[in-house]
Design a protein around this motif. Structure first.
Motif, PDB file in Angstrom:
ATOM      1  N   SER A 412      66.927  27.569  69.403  1.00 24.37           N
ATOM      2  CA  SER A 412      66.093  27.642  70.603  1.00 24.37           C
ATOM      3  C   SER A 412      64.786  28.352  70.305  1.00 24.37           C
ATOM      4  CB  SER A 412      66.853  28.386  71.708  1.00 24.37           C
ATOM      5  OG  SER A 412      66.041  28.575  72.843  1.00 24.37           O
ATOM      6  N   PHE A 413      64.893  29.445  69.572  1.00 23.83           N
ATOM      7  CA  PHE A 413      63.709  30.238  69.234  1.00 23.83           C
ATOM      8  C   PHE A 413      62.735  29.437  68.372  1.00 23.83           C
ATOM      9  CE2 PHE A 413      61.619  33.597  66.643  1.00 23.83           C
ATOM     10  CZ  PHE A 413      61.061  34.338  67.673  1.00 23.83           C
ATOM     11  N   ILE A 414      63.251  28.711  67.407  1.00 24.23           N
ATOM     12  CA  ILE A 414      62.405  27.896  66.540  1.00 24.23           C
ATOM     13  C   ILE A 414      61.663  26.849  67.358  1.00 24.23           C
ATOM     14  CG2 ILE A 414      62.495  26.115  64.740  1.00 24.23           C
ATOM     15  CD1 ILE A 414      64.771  27.808  63.454  1.00 24.23           C
ATOM     16  N   ALA A 415      62.381  26.144  68.238  1.00 27.39           N
ATOM     17  CA  ALA A 415      61.751  25.107  69.048  1.00 27.39           C
ATOM     18  C   ALA A 415      60.718  25.692  70.000  1.00 27.39           C
ATOM     19  CB  ALA A 415      62.806  24.345  69.833  1.00 27.39           C
ATOM     20  N   THR A 416      61.059  26.795  70.633  1.00 23.50           N
ATOM     21  CA  THR A 416      60.144  27.425  71.589  1.00 23.50           C
ATOM     22  C   THR A 416      58.812  27.763  70.934  1.00 23.50           C
ATOM     23  OG1 THR A 416      61.929  28.339  72.941  1.00 23.50           O
ATOM     24  CG2 THR A 416      59.812  29.458  73.048  1.00 23.50           C
ATOM     25  N   ASN A 417      58.871  28.320  69.754  1.00 26.07           N
ATOM     26  CA  ASN A 417      57.639  28.716  69.083  1.00 26.07           C
ATOM     27  C   ASN A 417      56.858  27.518  68.568  1.00 26.07           C
ATOM     28  OD1 ASN A 417      57.278  31.888  68.635  1.00 26.07           O
ATOM     29  ND2 ASN A 417      59.450  31.410  68.809  1.00 26.07           N
ATOM     30  N   ALA A 418      57.551  26.511  68.035  1.00 22.80           N
ATOM     31  CA  ALA A 418      56.858  25.315  67.565  1.00 22.80           C
ATOM     32  C   ALA A 418      56.152  24.600  68.709  1.00 22.80           C
ATOM     33  CB  ALA A 418      57.851  24.378  66.882  1.00 22.80           C
ATOM     34  N   VAL A 419      56.817  24.508  69.846  1.00 19.99           N
ATOM     35  CA  VAL A 419      56.214  23.850  71.015  1.00 19.99           C
ATOM     36  C   VAL A 419      55.024  24.650  71.529  1.00 19.99           C
ATOM     37  CG1 VAL A 419      56.606  23.218  73.424  1.00 19.99           C
ATOM     38  CG2 VAL A 419      58.317  22.655  71.696  1.00 19.99           C
ATOM     39  N   SER A 420      55.171  25.959  71.614  1.00 17.80           N
ATOM     40  CA  SER A 420      54.095  26.801  72.134  1.00 17.80           C
ATOM     41  C   SER A 420      52.869  26.759  71.236  1.00 17.80           C
ATOM     42  CB  SER A 420      54.583  28.244  72.281  1.00 17.80           C
ATOM     43  OG  SER A 420      53.583  29.059  72.864  1.00 17.80           O
ATOM     44  N   ILE A 421      53.075  26.799  69.930  1.00 20.17           N
ATOM     45  CA  ILE A 421      51.954  26.736  68.991  1.00 20.17           C
ATOM     46  C   ILE A 421      51.144  25.475  69.213  1.00 20.17           C
ATOM     47  CG2 ILE A 421      51.386  26.374  66.554  1.00 20.17           C
ATOM     48  CD1 ILE A 421      53.737  28.310  65.915  1.00 20.17           C
ATOM     49  N   TRP A 422      51.838  24.349  69.282  1.00 27.69           N
ATOM     50  CA  TRP A 422      51.120  23.079  69.375  1.00 27.69           C
ATOM     51  C   TRP A 422      50.467  22.887  70.747  1.00 27.69           C
ATOM     52  CZ3 TRP A 422      49.662  21.043  65.151  1.00 27.69           C
ATOM     53  CH2 TRP A 422      49.127  19.747  65.125  1.00 27.69           C
TER      54      TRP A 422
END
Length: 476
Positions: A412-422
């Motif tokens: 969840s943490f990995i996805a959250t950060n990848a989505v937020s960055i982009w």
């Protein structure tokens, strides 16, 4: 300092249907927060399936349901509609979050970010313009990590390796560093300002006056070896580690110095020493026991050093008296140890290695995430050339830990950060900046780009799992 989360979940059984409320509810069962109807109401209104179908308000009450007169039909109808409305709102809010993760083209995003990063690569120097020496070692590592999960970039990455192994040492003119009052590092590549560590006069190859710099390059060349199988890269890492070992003369009954002038024993140099030793134990078969013994002794010492505090967070280093200095909890100090422990567990399986890594990772996510689950360092948005690299290092090593010991909260943490960055930390040129929660902060550079790319690559590594929306939900 960003707001902190107060709870998180690690339920490995969660799947894409985890938040779908059941269509039926037993009279005595728990429905995880659903509205429950009494038995008489369920019987009279056929409300076993009330989530999906509700009784028409114009239909009469079923025969034999006079007892429900204590609940006026309008009240019951309102009760059912409120339940349905609550559920629809729940589905919409969760569905939107799921779509944001499930619909991400993680590979495409990472490839676009990689392309921008390579615009800063200088074939003459073998490092990346706009950033420094140790940062370039991390650039080298992240492009290798991308090649490991996206073979389409392997040829280009291999060309960078072949060039940098020759060109980069020519630019290794030595550096000077300052440990700031908040335990950040400032690196200088020109004349030494007053009070800094002495500049090395004659650096050699990928060696300089700082053992942490050497450790970054060692890990970068180990990854290059993993991608290409080129023995020269592994031999370079072996040579670097041999020099790092010369720093093991601290007064703290173990560990290595940060620098060759012996001014500081800190976390990052010692974590890198652990990680490089463990990596080599798994690759230099003829000397496995040599590297394994060093890695095991190093971990035992690190655990006992006091740098891991009572919250399972790693402070920056030790005082002159070899006590925890309560230095800033930086994301990269929470990260490198994760990869080191995973490698150590591969070399000599021991369940405590992974459990220790997970304790540190979980504590770091708790301490350094904002309320939306986005990672921060305390220096933001003014992290300088060094601090801007830190978060990607954590994400890189969290990816390694997730692969070794899957945990849905990490996913969840990995996805959250990848989505937020982009979505929030990108300009029109696909440059990525220091604050992953946004807004984009000018200027981006090879450090901020490669750090954010680490997070994107972590998402690529688990693209198949993230595609079903698992990682889009908030941690419980």
């Amino acid at each position: 300092m960003p707001a902190r989360r107060t709870s998180q979940g690690t339920d490995a059984s969660v799947n894409q249907h985890a938040f779908r409320l059941p269509a039926t509810v037993s009279a005595s069962g728990d429905a995880g927060g659903q509205c429950l109807l009494t038995h008489s109401l369920r019987t009279c209104f056929d409300s076993d399936s009330y989530i999906w179908t509700a009784p028409s308000p114009w239909l009469p009450l079923p025969s034999g349901c006079v007892s429900v007169s204590v609940f006026p039909e309008s009240v019951v109808w309102l009760y059912i509609m409120l339940c349905r409305s609550f559920y629809v709102i729940f589905l919409l809010s969760f569905g939107a979050a799921s779509i944001s993760a499930a619909n991400q083209n993680y590979i495409g995003n990472a490839e676009a970010a990689f392309k921008v990063l390579q615009n800063w690569y200088n074939t003459n120097t073998g490092i990346w313009n706009t950033t420094g020496w140790w940062n370039s070692a991390n650039c080298l590592t992240v492009i290798g990590d991308l090649a490991a999960v996206d073979p389409s970039v392997k040829t280009q990455v291999s060309a960078v390796y072949a060039n940098s192994i020759v060109a980069a040492p020519n630019l290794n003119l030595g550096v000077t560093k300052i440990v700031t009052s908040d335990f950040n590092i400032e690196t200088f590549y020109t004349n030494s300002p007053p009070g800094v560590v002495k500049r090395q006069v004659n650096p050699k190859g990928f060696l300089n006056d700082f053992y942490d710099d050497e450790g970054w390059w060692a890990l970068g060349w180990i990854q290059a070896y993993d991608i290409t199988g080129t023995a020269e890269y592994l031999n370079t890492a072996i040579d670097i580690f041999t020099d790092m070992k010369n720093g093991s003369s601290t007064p703290c009954k173990g560990g290595i110095w940060w620098d060759k002038t012996e001014t500081y024993v800190n976390a990052i140099a010692n974590e890198l020493y652990l990680s490089v030793a463990a990596h080599l134990a798994n690759r230099v078969v003829q000397n496995k026991q040599f590297y394994l013994s060093i890695a095991q002794d190093q971990w035992t010492w690190f655990q006992q050093s006091g740098m891991i505090n009572s919250k399972s967070l790693i402070n920056d280093g030790l005082t002159g008296a070899c006590k925890n200095n309560n230095g800033t909890v930086w994301s990269y100090n929470q990260g490198v140890v994760l990869g080191g422990l995973v490698e150590l567990n591969k070399a000599s399986p021991n369940a405590t290695y992974i459990s220790s890594a997970k304790s540190i990772a979980t504590a770091a996510i708790e301490a350094l995430s904002d309320s939306n689950g986005v990672l921060h360092d305390p220096c933001e948005p003014n992290c300088g050339a060094d601090g801007s690299q830190f978060k990607g290092i954590f994400m890189r090593n969290l990816q390694i830990l997730q692969a070794a010991s899957p945990d849905n909260s990490y996913l969840s943490f990995i996805a959250t950060n990848a989505v937020s960055i982009w979505a929030k930390d990108r300009n029109t040129q696909n440059q990525l900046s220091v604050g992953w929660a946004g807004p984009f902060v000018n200027p981006a550079n090879a450090s901020t780009q490669s750090s954010a790319l680490d997070a994107l690559v972590a998402a690529v590594a688990f693209q198949g799992q993230l595609g079903n929306g698992i990682a889009s939900r908030h941690r419980r």
